[in-house]
Design an enzyme around this catalytic site. Sequence first.
Site, PDB file in Angstrom:
ATOM      1  N   LYS A   1       0.863  -1.190   0.000  1.00  0.00           N
ATOM      2  CA  LYS A   1       0.000   0.000   0.000  1.00  0.00           C
ATOM      3  C   LYS A   1       0.891   1.227   0.000  1.00  0.00           C
ATOM      4  CE  LYS A   1      -4.443   1.000   0.220  1.00  0.00           C
ATOM      5  NZ  LYS A   1      -5.613   0.194  -0.191  1.00  0.00           N
TER       6      LYS A   1
ATOM      7  N   ASP B   1      -7.079   4.404  -4.378  1.00  0.00           N
ATOM      8  CA  ASP B   1      -7.722   4.285  -3.063  1.00  0.00           C
ATOM      9  C   ASP B   1      -8.308   5.685  -2.808  1.00  0.00           C
ATOM     10  OD1 ASP B   1      -7.825   2.248  -0.615  1.00  0.00           O
ATOM     11  OD2 ASP B   1      -7.491   4.197   0.270  1.00  0.00           O
TER      12      ASP B   1
HETATM   13  P1  NDP Z   1     -12.878   7.993  -2.719  1.00  0.00           P
HETATM   14  O1  NDP Z   1     -11.799   8.959  -2.539  1.00  0.00           O
HETATM   15  O2  NDP Z   1     -13.422   7.742  -4.076  1.00  0.00           O
HETATM   16  O3  NDP Z   1     -14.099   8.363  -1.795  1.00  0.00           O
HETATM   17  C1  NDP Z   1     -13.983   8.468  -0.403  1.00  0.00           C
HETATM   18  C2  NDP Z   1     -15.306   8.970   0.108  1.00  0.00           C
HETATM   19  O4  NDP Z   1     -15.351   8.855   1.507  1.00  0.00           O
HETATM   20  C3  NDP Z   1     -15.542  10.437  -0.231  1.00  0.00           C
HETATM   21  O5  NDP Z   1     -16.906  10.634  -0.445  1.00  0.00           O
HETATM   22  C4  NDP Z   1     -15.066  11.135   1.037  1.00  0.00           C
HETATM   23  O6  NDP Z   1     -15.658  12.411   1.253  1.00  0.00           O
HETATM   24  C5  NDP Z   1     -15.562  10.151   2.060  1.00  0.00           C
HETATM   25  N1  NDP Z   1     -14.811  10.282   3.283  1.00  0.00           N
HETATM   26  C6  NDP Z   1     -13.488  10.194   3.453  1.00  0.00           C
HETATM   27  N2  NDP Z   1     -13.172  10.398   4.726  1.00  0.00           N
HETATM   28  C7  NDP Z   1     -14.332  10.606   5.340  1.00  0.00           C
HETATM   29  C8  NDP Z   1     -14.682  10.856   6.669  1.00  0.00           C
HETATM   30  N3  NDP Z   1     -13.741  10.927   7.625  1.00  0.00           N
HETATM   31  N4  NDP Z   1     -15.976  11.013   6.968  1.00  0.00           N
HETATM   32  C9  NDP Z   1     -16.915  10.933   6.014  1.00  0.00           C
HETATM   33  N5  NDP Z   1     -16.659  10.687   4.749  1.00  0.00           N
HETATM   34  C10 NDP Z   1     -15.383  10.523   4.419  1.00  0.00           C
HETATM   35  O7  NDP Z   1     -12.356   6.612  -2.076  1.00  0.00           O
HETATM   36  P2  NDP Z   1     -12.865   5.136  -2.331  1.00  0.00           P
HETATM   37  O8  NDP Z   1     -14.328   5.119  -2.535  1.00  0.00           O
HETATM   38  O9  NDP Z   1     -11.987   4.511  -3.351  1.00  0.00           O
HETATM   39  O10 NDP Z   1     -12.504   4.446  -0.939  1.00  0.00           O
HETATM   40  C11 NDP Z   1     -13.409   4.372   0.143  1.00  0.00           C
HETATM   41  C12 NDP Z   1     -12.977   3.265   1.094  1.00  0.00           C
HETATM   42  O11 NDP Z   1     -12.963   2.014   0.387  1.00  0.00           O
HETATM   43  C13 NDP Z   1     -11.580   3.404   1.691  1.00  0.00           C
HETATM   44  O12 NDP Z   1     -11.571   2.833   2.984  1.00  0.00           O
HETATM   45  C14 NDP Z   1     -10.722   2.540   0.759  1.00  0.00           C
HETATM   46  O13 NDP Z   1      -9.542   2.102   1.405  1.00  0.00           O
HETATM   47  C15 NDP Z   1     -11.686   1.392   0.504  1.00  0.00           C
HETATM   48  N6  NDP Z   1     -11.440   0.575  -0.678  1.00  0.00           N
HETATM   49  C16 NDP Z   1     -11.323   1.132  -1.925  1.00  0.00           C
HETATM   50  C17 NDP Z   1     -11.126   0.327  -3.030  1.00  0.00           C
HETATM   51  C18 NDP Z   1     -11.062   0.879  -4.411  1.00  0.00           C
HETATM   52  O14 NDP Z   1     -10.953   0.073  -5.345  1.00  0.00           O
HETATM   53  N7  NDP Z   1     -11.146   2.183  -4.615  1.00  0.00           N
HETATM   54  C19 NDP Z   1     -10.985  -1.132  -2.889  1.00  0.00           C
HETATM   55  C20 NDP Z   1     -11.208  -1.621  -1.552  1.00  0.00           C
HETATM   56  C21 NDP Z   1     -11.395  -0.779  -0.501  1.00  0.00           C
HETATM   57  P3  NDP Z   1     -15.157  13.730   0.481  1.00  0.00           P
HETATM   58  O15 NDP Z   1     -15.763  13.613  -0.878  1.00  0.00           O
HETATM   59  O16 NDP Z   1     -15.660  14.855   1.287  1.00  0.00           O
HETATM   60  O17 NDP Z   1     -13.662  13.647   0.480  1.00  0.00           O
HETATM   61  O1  2IT Z   2      -8.019  -1.479  -0.614  1.00  0.00           O
HETATM   62  C1  2IT Z   2      -7.965  -1.962  -1.768  1.00  0.00           C
HETATM   63  O2  2IT Z   2      -8.094  -3.181  -1.958  1.00  0.00           O
HETATM   64  C2  2IT Z   2      -7.744  -1.056  -2.897  1.00  0.00           C
HETATM   65  N1  2IT Z   2      -7.665   0.145  -2.691  1.00  0.00           N
HETATM   66  C3  2IT Z   2      -7.607  -1.605  -4.275  1.00  0.00           C
HETATM   67  C4  2IT Z   2      -6.216  -2.117  -4.517  1.00  0.00           C
HETATM   68  C5  2IT Z   2      -5.911  -2.531  -5.925  1.00  0.00           C
HETATM   69  O3  2IT Z   2      -4.732  -2.851  -6.146  1.00  0.00           O
HETATM   70  O4  2IT Z   2      -6.782  -2.549  -6.789  1.00  0.00           O
END
Ligand code: NDP
Ligand code: 2IT
Length: 453
Positions: A128, A168
Amino acid sequence: MSVVDYIEKVLAQTAASSPGQIEFYQATEEVLHSLRPILERDNRYDKYNILDRLVVPERTIIFKVNWVDDNGVIQTNIGYRVQFNSAIGPYKGGLRFHPSVNLGIVKFLGFEQIFKNSLTGLSIGGGKGGSNFNPKGKSENEIMSFCQAFMDELYRHIGETRDVPAGDIGVGGRELGFMFGRYKKITGKFEGVLTGKGLNWGGSLARTEATGYGSVYFAENILNKYDDTIKGKTCTVSGSGNVAIYTIQKLYEMDAIPVTCSDSKGTIYHKKGIELEALKAVKEIGRKSLTEYKKLCPDAEYIPVSKYPENGHATWSIPCECAFPSATQNELSLADAKTLVKNGCKLVNEGANMPTTPDAVAYLKAKGVLFGPAKAANAGGVATSQLEMSQNASMSKWTFAEVDAKLHKIMKSIFNTSYNTAEEYGCNGDLLAGANIAGFKKVADSMIDEGSV
Ligand code: NDP
Ligand code: 2IT
């Protein structure tokens, strides 16, 4: 030494050697405690010091990122890449750009990624990275300047068979594009060194949708096991980024009703169901605040974070049958879990990484709430990243339907593996324990096979 003593010894060493890394400590504590049944059954893991070796990353890279803002001022951020474990494949895991990023957060995410990636059944190790860079309010030029400067150091540590980063929080197609362009320019190689790429330059169909879709597929697998279905269920979702948006989209496709989404400033409660196109227009395209959603949909309720000063989340106070925390770590507290149970919630399915605090997980379990642990429930994103790597390596391109069908199959297999492993080790129905044990076993056995590397 008893297994319990062995676990406590390694946790004490971890705490002592990583002071202040509270999220990392939280993640190691959760995983190591859940491994007790497998450690008690097989003493090789103690004999080969597997736990001691597992909690220390193979390599930790910390670097300075200097970039020039629109006023011509040189700004400085810190970059990280933690290459945690390569026992079963090249390091794989996302990059997070958020002001809260520090070594402890990157290590927690990298540690989780080891087991998640193993659980997919694919050959990917755990890693990561990220930066404390805050993309909010930056111009496109500033984002590009930062991404290029970040890659100016990162490029020397990654490669299609070495370490393959992805997105992420704060990192999506736009940022990956700027980083990919710079990697190509420096190395002269057009290769699958990043996943989540744009569809014109090596990306896979369905990668954008994969984490959210996979999360709902996983929830459906859990519910089906208990003769139930997501169909017709009122669901609450937190976050409004990549994971939340495609969770909401798939919930609609499976005839459920998603009624909330949130961002760092507030929560939207739209009783008749979130308007998906409005949400995409505001957050995915517009990169704006959810206050704009309220303007587009005046019948929705907007609850600012200031109304919930404790942890800022109104989401879990909204009555639901299934909850999908899909924003960030520790966003669902014990108080939230109590409210969910009081309101009749049947399932909590973790789209984000470690969104539920340990005391909340314990409470939900004690109350018989079904629980989809992050490592399993959100593994569809990284699994589809590996499908992107496969397509890149074989210079082929699969259709959306082909990738989605594979994702569907992988999520089912992750569910079955987690469920059956829990049964096998006497933790019946505990998918968290099952996922941890199954993910651990493949990695630990490979570490033993590979010797003292
Ligand atoms: P994004 O940046 O696309 O979106 C994050 C969202 O969460 C935004 O709407 C953000 O708000 C909100 N957010 C962040 N911090 C806070 C907080 N403290 N309180 C409320 N809302 C918050 O990220 P992702 O959707 O990609 O990731 C979301 C989660 O999923 C993370 O934990 C990530 O590690 C996990 N994840 C992501 C994967 C991926 O493929 N992208 C895969 C597996 C897990 P704002 O718009 O105001 O910033
Ligand atoms: O938390 C996760 O699994 C991710 N942000 C996606 C990682 C990836 O390599 O697609």
